[in-house]
Scaffold this motif. Structure first.
Motif, PDB file in Angstrom:
ATOM      1  N   VAL A   1       0.877  -1.176   0.000  1.00 32.57           N
ATOM      2  CA  VAL A   1       0.000   0.000   0.000  1.00 32.57           C
ATOM      3  C   VAL A   1       0.909   1.219   0.000  1.00 32.57           C
ATOM      4  O   VAL A   1       1.517   1.559   1.021  1.00 32.57           O
ATOM      5  CB  VAL A   1      -0.933   0.022   1.221  1.00 32.57           C
ATOM      6  N   ALA A   2       1.028   1.885  -1.134  1.00 33.00           N
ATOM      7  CA  ALA A   2       1.947   3.008  -1.297  1.00 33.00           C
ATOM      8  C   ALA A   2       1.248   4.333  -1.034  1.00 33.00           C
ATOM      9  O   ALA A   2       0.026   4.427  -1.041  1.00 33.00           O
ATOM     10  CB  ALA A   2       2.535   3.007  -2.709  1.00 33.00           C
ATOM     11  N   GLY A   3       2.055   5.365  -0.815  1.00 28.71           N
ATOM     12  CA  GLY A   3       1.524   6.717  -0.669  1.00 28.71           C
ATOM     13  C   GLY A   3       1.264   7.340  -2.032  1.00 28.71           C
ATOM     14  O   GLY A   3       1.274   6.653  -3.062  1.00 28.71           O
ATOM     15  N   PRO A   4       1.038   8.651  -2.082  1.00 25.68           N
ATOM     16  CA  PRO A   4       0.799   9.336  -3.362  1.00 25.68           C
ATOM     17  C   PRO A   4       1.960   9.126  -4.328  1.00 25.68           C
ATOM     18  O   PRO A   4       3.135   9.235  -3.943  1.00 25.68           O
ATOM     19  CB  PRO A   4       0.670  10.808  -2.953  1.00 25.68           C
TER      20      PRO A   4
ATOM     21  N   VAL B   1      -0.905  -0.638  -4.603  1.00 22.96           N
ATOM     22  CA  VAL B   1      -2.003   0.326  -4.722  1.00 22.96           C
ATOM     23  C   VAL B   1      -1.552   1.636  -4.083  1.00 22.96           C
ATOM     24  O   VAL B   1      -1.059   1.645  -2.952  1.00 22.96           O
ATOM     25  CB  VAL B   1      -3.286  -0.180  -4.030  1.00 22.96           C
ATOM     26  N   HIS B   2      -1.703   2.739  -4.806  1.00 24.10           N
ATOM     27  CA  HIS B   2      -1.335   4.057  -4.289  1.00 24.10           C
ATOM     28  C   HIS B   2      -2.538   4.744  -3.652  1.00 24.10           C
ATOM     29  O   HIS B   2      -3.684   4.531  -4.066  1.00 24.10           O
ATOM     30  CB  HIS B   2      -0.794   4.944  -5.416  1.00 24.10           C
ATOM     31  N   GLY B   3      -2.247   5.580  -2.656  1.00 23.84           N
ATOM     32  CA  GLY B   3      -3.307   6.347  -2.004  1.00 23.84           C
ATOM     33  C   GLY B   3      -2.707   7.400  -1.102  1.00 23.84           C
ATOM     34  O   GLY B   3      -1.498   7.659  -1.139  1.00 23.84           O
ATOM     35  N   SER B   4      -3.533   8.028  -0.303  1.00 23.02           N
ATOM     36  CA  SER B   4      -3.068   9.049   0.634  1.00 23.02           C
ATOM     37  C   SER B   4      -2.406   8.396   1.839  1.00 23.02           C
ATOM     38  O   SER B   4      -2.556   7.199   2.084  1.00 23.02           O
ATOM     39  CB  SER B   4      -4.252   9.906   1.100  1.00 23.02           C
ATOM     40  N   TYR B   5      -1.683   9.224   2.607  1.00 20.12           N
ATOM     41  CA  TYR B   5      -1.033   8.724   3.814  1.00 20.12           C
ATOM     42  C   TYR B   5      -2.010   8.777   4.997  1.00 20.12           C
ATOM     43  O   TYR B   5      -1.725   9.405   6.021  1.00 20.12           O
ATOM     44  CB  TYR B   5       0.208   9.563   4.136  1.00 20.12           C
ATOM     45  N   ASP B   6      -3.158   8.128   4.888  1.00 16.44           N
ATOM     46  CA  ASP B   6      -4.118   8.151   5.991  1.00 16.44           C
ATOM     47  C   ASP B   6      -4.770   6.784   6.160  1.00 16.44           C
ATOM     48  O   ASP B   6      -4.640   5.887   5.322  1.00 16.44           O
ATOM     49  CB  ASP B   6      -5.173   9.247   5.794  1.00 16.44           C
ATOM     50  N   ARG B   7      -5.502   6.629   7.253  1.00 15.97           N
ATOM     51  CA  ARG B   7      -6.091   5.339   7.606  1.00 15.97           C
ATOM     52  C   ARG B   7      -7.111   4.881   6.569  1.00 15.97           C
ATOM     53  O   ARG B   7      -7.139   3.699   6.178  1.00 15.97           O
ATOM     54  CB  ARG B   7      -6.756   5.441   8.980  1.00 15.97           C
ATOM     55  N   GLY B   8      -7.957   5.785   6.122  1.00 17.57           N
ATOM     56  CA  GLY B   8      -8.981   5.422   5.156  1.00 17.57           C
ATOM     57  C   GLY B   8      -8.385   4.885   3.871  1.00 17.57           C
ATOM     58  O   GLY B   8      -8.901   3.920   3.284  1.00 17.57           O
ATOM     59  N   SER B   9      -7.298   5.477   3.435  1.00 19.73           N
ATOM     60  CA  SER B   9      -6.632   5.011   2.233  1.00 19.73           C
ATOM     61  C   SER B   9      -6.081   3.609   2.442  1.00 19.73           C
ATOM     62  O   SER B   9      -6.160   2.744   1.551  1.00 19.73           O
ATOM     63  CB  SER B   9      -5.508   5.969   1.847  1.00 19.73           C
ATOM     64  N   GLY B  10      -5.519   3.357   3.635  1.00 21.06           N
ATOM     65  CA  GLY B  10      -4.999   2.029   3.932  1.00 21.06           C
ATOM     66  C   GLY B  10      -6.084   0.973   3.925  1.00 21.06           C
ATOM     67  O   GLY B  10      -5.870  -0.151   3.453  1.00 21.06           O
ATOM     68  N   TYR B  11      -7.250   1.340   4.438  1.00 21.19           N
ATOM     69  CA  TYR B  11      -8.383   0.403   4.473  1.00 21.19           C
ATOM     70  C   TYR B  11      -8.822   0.060   3.048  1.00 21.19           C
ATOM     71  O   TYR B  11      -8.924  -1.114   2.675  1.00 21.19           O
ATOM     72  CB  TYR B  11      -9.535   1.042   5.248  1.00 21.19           C
ATOM     73  N   ASP B  12      -9.071   1.077   2.243  1.00 19.81           N
ATOM     74  CA  ASP B  12      -9.568   0.854   0.873  1.00 19.81           C
ATOM     75  C   ASP B  12      -8.536   0.130   0.019  1.00 19.81           C
ATOM     76  O   ASP B  12      -8.878  -0.763  -0.769  1.00 19.81           O
ATOM     77  CB  ASP B  12      -9.931   2.185   0.224  1.00 19.81           C
ATOM     78  N   ALA B  13      -7.272   0.515   0.161  1.00 19.92           N
ATOM     79  CA  ALA B  13      -6.225  -0.101  -0.650  1.00 19.92           C
ATOM     80  C   ALA B  13      -6.049  -1.576  -0.305  1.00 19.92           C
ATOM     81  O   ALA B  13      -5.784  -2.405  -1.185  1.00 19.92           O
ATOM     82  CB  ALA B  13      -4.907   0.645  -0.458  1.00 19.92           C
ATOM     83  N   THR B  14      -6.204  -1.914   0.957  1.00 16.96           N
ATOM     84  CA  THR B  14      -6.066  -3.314   1.366  1.00 16.96           C
ATOM     85  C   THR B  14      -7.174  -4.169   0.771  1.00 16.96           C
ATOM     86  O   THR B  14      -6.928  -5.296   0.307  1.00 16.96           O
ATOM     87  CB  THR B  14      -6.064  -3.422   2.895  1.00 16.96           C
ATOM     88  N   LEU B  15      -8.379  -3.661   0.758  1.00 15.36           N
ATOM     89  CA  LEU B  15      -9.477  -4.391   0.117  1.00 15.36           C
ATOM     90  C   LEU B  15      -9.188  -4.602  -1.366  1.00 15.36           C
ATOM     91  O   LEU B  15      -9.468  -5.671  -1.925  1.00 15.36           O
ATOM     92  CB  LEU B  15     -10.797  -3.642   0.303  1.00 15.36           C
TER      93      LEU B  15
END
Length: 348
Positions: free
Chosen positions: A200-203, A231-245
């Motif tokens: 799970v990567a950052g931006p 999967v790239h996303g923001s550096y926040d919890r919500g991004s980690g949740y969605d990216a893991t799914l």
């Protein structure tokens, strides 16, 4: 030829009174107008003259600390430590403390340049920029030019956790060894026996993201292991949740997940639990940064420790000139692997 307030007004297509209001900050001005005025100030390299400039002397008591998000512990810890060090080493014009101002950019490149312009106009004694930078050539060139102007005017410039400015030894840089830390983290998972590892990567446009992902990929390649989904996303919890799914959708057989930072890792753990998976029994999870909550997570989070408080304090001392910069202006701060309960050998 000396640039006048009228020149700035003409360039920004506003009245001289509006320019004065923006520069003095004593009257509300529309954000778009303020940005236009500050852009004109920057382009013309305008500095106040006369009695009013006494507050903007090169020996001013102002120190600016730029952060992406003060609510993020990564930035808050560094900014707080820097501010404390600035206070401890302060000797302002009247013998008092420096005024350390935290400038929250929200990750906006425009706001970053705006704050640097304001600090230049105020002839700040020092400027500290924290965290990774945006990987955009135009923006990076604009920031480099601005930092050079600040340094040339006598402002001490310190980068904390940020790549150094190319070819400018007048800017001190404390850079985190994100690549090496990421390699050690992935090596740890590989040594445990994991081969199906999601990331799970950052931006994608941030230097920190690229360096950590490069370290992970180097470790996978050296082990002869096939790279898993990213999967790239923001550096926040919500991004980690969605990216893991999303990772689980792409590859349900994953046995380990590496997260861009500890906050993202918490989101990953929540997503795994909601899917009925245990940590580390079914899937191991690892983070990065070793933020204060990491050791108290359940299970305690395996992560890479960056000495954020120590780096921030050192940046503050460099800003106050109570510590000398390394030869060449660049110091690399090592990262330390912290093995805890969130990682274990894969089942079977």
């Amino acid at each position: 030829m000396t640039v006048t307030l009228a020149d700035v007004a003409a360039r920004a297509r506003v009245s001289p009174a509006t320019v004065s209001r923006v520069l003095n900050g004593n009257y509300p001005v529309a954000a778009s107008t303020r940005e236009r005025v500050l852009r004109a100030v920057d382009e013309l390299d305008y500095v106040l003259n006369g009695p009013a400039s006494s507050l903007a002397a090169a020996t001013s008591d102002l120190v600016g600390i730029l952060v992406n998000d003060i609510a993020d512990p990564f930035f808050g810890i560094m900014a707080g430590a820097a501010q404390s060090a600035i206070g401890e080493g302060a000797s302002g014009r009247a013998g008092g403390e420096k005024l350390a101002v935290v400038c929250n950019t929200g990750g906006s490149p425009e706001r970053e340049l705006t704050y640097l312009t304001l600090l230049q106009r105020q002839r700040a004694a020092a400027v500290i920029l924290t965290g990774g930078s945006l990987e955009d050539e135009e923006h990076m060139a604009a920031v480099a030019a601005k930092l050079t102007k600040l340094a040339d005017a006598g402002t001490r410039v310190v980068l904390c956790g940020r790549p150094p400015v190319r070819g400018d030894a007048s800017v001190a840089a404390l850079t985190f060894d994100n690549r090496a830390g990421a390699r050690r983290l992935t090596d740890h998972l590989l040594t445990l026996g994991h081969r199906r590892i999601g990331y799970v990567a950052g931006p994608a446009d941030r230097t920190t993201t690229r360096h950590r992902l490069e370290g992970h990929r180097e470790a996978m390649s050296a082990a002869g292991a096939a790279e898993g989904p990213t999967v790239h996303g923001s550096y926040d919890r919500g991004s980690g949740y969605d990216a893991t799914l999303e990772l689980l959708r792409r590859e349900p057989s994953l046995t380990a997940i590496v997260a861009a930072n500890d906050t993202v890792a918490l989101g990953a753990c929540a997503a795994l639990r909601d899917r009925g998976l245990s940590i580390p029994g079914d899937v191991s999870v690892a983070g990065f940064d070793d933020l204060p909550f990491s050791v108290d997570a359940v299970p305690a989070l395996t992560t890479v420790r960056l000495p954020l408080h120590e780096a921030g304090a050192r940046a503050g001392r460099l800003a106050m000139a109570t510590e000398e910069a390394q030869p060449g202006g660049i110091a690399t701060i090592p990262a330390e692997l912290m093995v805890r309960a969130s990682t274990a050998p894969p089942r079977g």
